[in-house]
Design an enzyme around this catalytic site. Structure first.
Site, PDB file in Angstrom:
ATOM      1  N   TYR A 162      -2.388  -0.470  10.424  1.00  0.00           N
ATOM      2  CA  TYR A 162      -2.615  -0.807   9.165  1.00  0.00           C
ATOM      3  C   TYR A 162      -1.711  -0.397   8.464  1.00  0.00           C
ATOM      4  O   TYR A 162      -0.887  -1.457   7.619  1.00  0.00           O
ATOM      5  CB  TYR A 162      -3.875  -0.208   8.688  1.00  0.00           C
ATOM      6  CG  TYR A 162      -4.002  -0.633   6.999  1.00  0.00           C
ATOM      7  CD1 TYR A 162      -4.435  -2.047   6.708  1.00  0.00           C
ATOM      8  CD2 TYR A 162      -3.755   0.291   6.241  1.00  0.00           C
ATOM      9  CE1 TYR A 162      -4.385  -2.226   5.225  1.00  0.00           C
ATOM     10  CE2 TYR A 162      -3.861   0.101   4.662  1.00  0.00           C
ATOM     11  CZ  TYR A 162      -4.084  -1.200   4.195  1.00  0.00           C
ATOM     12  OH  TYR A 162      -4.246  -1.300   2.865  1.00  0.00           O
ATOM     13  N   SER A 195       0.766  -1.219  -0.003  1.00  0.00           N
ATOM     14  CA  SER A 195      -0.001  -0.090   0.068  1.00  0.00           C
ATOM     15  C   SER A 195       0.847   1.137  -0.027  1.00  0.00           C
ATOM     16  O   SER A 195       1.888   1.212   0.291  1.00  0.00           O
ATOM     17  CB  SER A 195      -0.876   0.103   1.115  1.00  0.00           C
ATOM     18  OG  SER A 195      -1.518   1.062   1.381  1.00  0.00           O
TER      19      SER A 195
END
Ligand SMILES: NC(=O)c1ccc[n+]([C@@H]2O[C@H](COP(=O)([O-])OP(=O)(O)OC[C@H]3O[C@@H](n4cnc5c(N)ncnc54)[C@H](OP(=O)(O)O)[C@@H]3O)[C@@H](O)[C@H]2O)c1
Length: 232
Positions: free
Chosen positions: A150, A138
């Site tokens: 995350y 990501s």
């Protein structure tokens, strides 16, 4: 050569499903993994006989390794594996809202352990075909996101890709880390009013990496929507 075979985790929706459609159009036979058999069924129906549904939790090593073995047994080879399944939760280390820490474990296990053991399960087969491992990291695995576990899991995926590529030197295996910015999927449904990519945009990036000649290893693809805040 028989049509190449690709395994995709997190294939039931979002980026994984879009990549399955693009890979099928490019001539890949497909092994599609997610936990829900019901969610995989319509995609397998759509893609036809060359798509195989393998319901499986990627945090369960015995189930995952058996699924990957089944792919080689069924298709006779494995040419590409896309470690894409993931989970995102809001977190705060100061305790200012976000998910309860009891829920954090699932995210770490899915995003880090799950990606790592997907690589471990697939790489022996990929070395036999000089194949290609791709991982969905990501944009959050490149920058600072205050309070975000995350983001930290995706930093771990960044490291995983680099360490796996280093171990694969001499095997002919290629390793590509795909780092999307915001993408319109179920994962980002609650985030409104910001630019987002389509899942198909990430699928195109995956197919670009796969489509290079065998001597070319696209190490990283960073892909963000025009106008995305650099801190998201
Ligand atoms: N959307 C974004 O903006 C964005 C940006 C950057 C990176 N990413 C990353 O892109 C990847 C795909 O995300 P997405 O946006 O397409 O999300 P999504 O639409 O929520 O899809 C997630 C997929 O992962 C599967 N999955 C989740 N946990 C699993 C487990 N333990 N075992 C097997 N499958 C599991 C889900 O199926 P089941 O629930 O049926 O298991 C589903 O197919 C993730 O790694 C995510 O972190 C997304």
């Amino acid at each position: 050569m028989a049509e190449p075979v690709m395994l995709i985790t997190g294939a039931s929706r979002g980026i994984g499903a879009a990549t399955a459609r693009a890979a099928a159009a490019a001539g890949y036979r497909l092994a599609l993994l997610s936990r829900s058999a019901d969610a995989l069924a319509p995609l397998v129906d759509e893609l036809g006989d060359d798509a195989l549904a393998l319901p499986c939790d990627i945090t369960d090593w015995p189930a995952l390794s058996a699924a990957v073995q089944h792919v080689e047994d069924h298709f006779g080879r494995l040419d590409a594996a896309f470690a894409n399944a993931g989970l995102s939760l809001e977190t705060s280390f100061l305790g200012n809202g976000g998910a309860d820490p009891e829920q954090w474990r699932d995210m770490v296990l899915t995003n880090v352990y799950g990606a790592a053991i997907t690589a471990r399960a697939a790489l022996p087969a990929l070395t036999r075909t000089s194949g290609h491992l791709l991982l969905t990291g990501s944009n959050a695995g490149r920058g600072i996101r205050p309070g975000s576990l995350y983001s930290a899991t995706k930093w771990a995926v960044t490291g995983l890709a680099q360490n796996i590529r280093a171990e694969c030197v001499g095997t002919g295996v290629r390793v590509t880390l795909v780092q999307p910015g915001m993408v319109e999927t179920e994962m980002t449904a609650s985030t409104q009013g910001v630019p987002k990519l389509r899942a198909e945009d990430i699928a195109n990036a995956v197919l670009y990496a796969l489509g290079q000649s065998p001597g070319v290893d696209v190490n990283e693809v960073v892909i963000r929507p025009v106008g995305q805040d650099p801190n998201r």
